[in-house]
Motif scaffolding. Structure first.
Motif: not given
Lengths: 374, 258
Positions: A356, A358-360, A362-363, A365-367, B69, B80, B82-83, B115, B118, B121, B123
């Protein structure tokens, strides 16, 4: 810094000082110091003491309460065993009822916190509670909390808070010279140990006023961590955040900035009142309403340029759990990604928390501007 | 540029090989997960390369996702699930605003922005409630395979009430229902409803449509209808839902920084 606490407390006791256990940042350490005491923090952060605690306490209770109580049963916390008195407080119901069990075999004084800080009677009630604690300490240790002694204690604690604040503020930089974990290592169970102050001074002398050189590489995600405190031994989530590519630039919790932002006026005509005032302002989730916490979070997120907010809630901590709704809304309003992590001291869910986190990131970083341009 | 996405899930490993442009994947392979993940992932990649008539040196970048992974040694990067799911769905169903993904041990609800990136999320945390593992337990109890389980569920007229979401407790509850004479299809229907309720709750009160359902569990008949019932809006099953994560990983492998 935790390692030398037991040694320090033992030496203090041999010099005739009284070891006094505290369990909450509402407890004014100044009063204990002024009464010839050494305030020591008793909050449990160990998974190992939880199973014995569950003999008496329900499984579905906050791990901090259970761990603290487990130490009481196993007698494995030397600071608790040295304590002549425990100053408890009516923060949450779980702690309150756990203290009743502690009091069966240990000397204990309970501070009653007002629950409605906005109520006109609340401040006077709290002032009276602080006064009662002062009298308990004076009677128990057959001493007098004079204005001079109290002022000396206030100055020591102001200095302690100021050193911690200056360390925390190093995290406002683009490239802070330390991690959140490193900063937390300056936390101690006994405030005001001279060697600790010297170590903090030395670190500050080396790093304050000097921007470190660019080291290159990707910038870690700047995290504002809020919610419950991280007692010694329970730093797992902080580690997961920083191992996953984050940097906790600000901790708005009781083991972070919350209790050290305000000092006590050492020149105030009524020092006891000044002490009471400082603690009365703590934005704890047990208070209703607790709007100060939200305005503080907003301010800190800006000041420390947080890119996301992570909220840690110990399992069954009802007040922080419910209050997280307000924090989530604040994060949405500020356009900051938000993640709430509810867990206890067992490592069973570490892999899931890591996903969770890491996914946060990634979000986040994408912004970042560079990523959005792509 | 040819890229590979490897989704090392808790129950299955999925591999997608992707060529340039917006065309279909060059190859997709899937196999069960096991303690020798590295060997299994390698073998599935080789199989995919063989299908596509390629060799390992043709693949420019590899991205691994899924709970395993970090244990894919030939991956250039890990991202991840999610992405990766969000990226895969952006390709397959660009108008989607909510993704519900149910895999072997996780269930996730991912909200997307305009767009297709994400937004946030949620889980499931500690336990396998509301996941494929839960359905596997039920299938074992009825001695059928997962797809037959779905066929049973669609026949249910009066789904039983299953309140336990813990796999262990639910099994006890199911034994009780069987003993009370409840028809198997209604028990399975009840299980699907319970899982759908649990997963929908991750989204709070408002789940923005269009909703896309993906992950291995999306292949089981009846689950999409159970979700539609609980969410009170249409739910589209993603094309080849088991491969969404691996597809997203292969797509992300094309991007700079991957």
């Amino acid at each position: 810094m935790v390692q030398n606490c037991t040694e320090y407390a033992e030496a203090a006791r041999n010099r005739g000082l009284h070891v006094v256990g505290i369990c909450c940042e509402y407890t004014p350490r100044e009063l204990i110091l002024a009464a010839g005491g050494v305030p020591v923090c008793l909050c449990g952060g160990s998974q190992a003491t939880i199973p014995p605690a569950e003999d008496d306490l329900p499984a579905n209770l906050c791990p901090l309460i259970k761990s603290t109580y487990g130490y009481h049963l196993t007698k494995e916390n030397p600071l608790l065993e040295m304590a002549e008195l425990i100053v408890a407080e009516t923060t949450c119901d779980g702690k309150k009822k756990m203290y009743e069990l502690l009091a069966e075999s240990r000397a204990l004084h309970v501070l009653e916190l007002p629950q409605k800080p906005g109520d006109p009677d609340a401040a006077a009630h709290w002032r009276a509670e602080v006064g009662k604690l002062a009298r308990t300490l004076e009677e128990r240790f057959e001493t007098e909390i004079t204005r001079e002694r109290l002022r000396e204690a206030v100055r020591l604690m102001n200095r302690d808070r100021s050193l911690h604040r200056r360390l925390a503020r190093l995290m406002r930089r683009d490239r802070p010279p330390l991690t959140g974990r490193h900063l937390l290592c300056f936390q101690t169970l006994v405030a005001g140990i001279p060697e600790d102050h010297a170590a903090m001074e030395a670190f500050l002398a080396e790093h304050e006023g000097r921007e470190p050189e660019e080291t290159g590489g990707g910038a870690p995600v700047r995290v504002l961590l809020t919610g419950v405190p991280l007692p010694h031994g329970a730093e797992r989530v902080l580690d997961l955040i920083e191992e996953g590519g984050g940097l906790v630039v600000c901790m708005e919790n009781c083991t972070g900035l919350k209790p050290i932002l305000e000092d006590v006026d050492d020149e105030a005509p009524d020092l006891l009142q000044a002490v009471a005032d400082k603690y009365f302002h703590l934005p704890c989730s047990v208070m209703t309403r607790n709007e100060t916490r939200l305005s503080l979070l907003e301010e800190l997120a800006r000041e420390y340029r947080a890119e996301c907010i992570i909220e840690l809630v110990w399992q069954a901590c009802l007040t922080y759990d419910v209050e997280s709704v307000h924090v989530r809304r604040l994060a949405e309003r500020m356009g900051l990604p938000y993640l709430m992590i509810q867990t206890d001291y067992s490592p069973a869910d570490s892999a899931r928390i890591a996903v969770r986190v890491e996914a946060l990131f990634e979000t986040v970083e994408s912004r970042r501007p560079a990523a959005v341009e792509r | 540029m040819i890229t590979a996405g490897i989704d090392a899930g808790s129950r299955a490993i999925k591999v997608v090989l992707l060529g340039d442009g917006d065309g279909d994947p060059l190859a997709e392979t899937v196999g069960p997960q096991g303690i020798d993940q590295e060997a299994r992932a390698t073998w599935l990649c080789e199989k995919a390369l063989e299908e596509a008539g390629l060799s390992a040196s043709d693949v420019a970048r590899v991205v691994a996702t899924g709970y395993g992974r970090k244990k894919v040694p030939f991956a250039h990067r890990t991202i991840t699930e999610i992405t990766c799911h969000a990226r895969g769905i952006r390709r397959l169903v660009p108008e989607a605003r909510t993704i519900i993904e149910i895999g072997g041990q996780d269930s996730k609800l991912i909200r997307l922005d305009g767009r297709g990136a994400v937004r946030d999320f949620a889980m499931n945390d500690r336990c396998a409630a509301g996941t494929g593992r839960f359905l596997e337990m039920v299938a074992n109890r009825f001695d059928v395979c997962l797809s037959e389980l779905g066929d049973l569920a669609v026949r249910s007229k009066n789904p039983a009430v299953i309140s336990s979401m813990c796999v262990v407790f639910a099994e006890t509850e199911i034994i009780g229902l069987l003993a009370a004479g409840a028809p198997p299809e209604d028990i399975v229907g009840g299980v699907q409803h319970a899982i759908a309720t649990r997963v929908a709750a991750l989204g709070g009160r408002r789940v923005a449509g269009p909703v896309v359902f993906t992950g291995g569990v999306a292949m089981i008949p009846g689950m999409d209808r159970a979700l539609e019932g609980v969410l009170d809006q249409p739910v589209t099953v993603a094309p080849r839902p088991q491969f969404t994560g691996a597809l997203g990983a292969a797509l992300l492998a094309r991007e700079p920084g991957a």
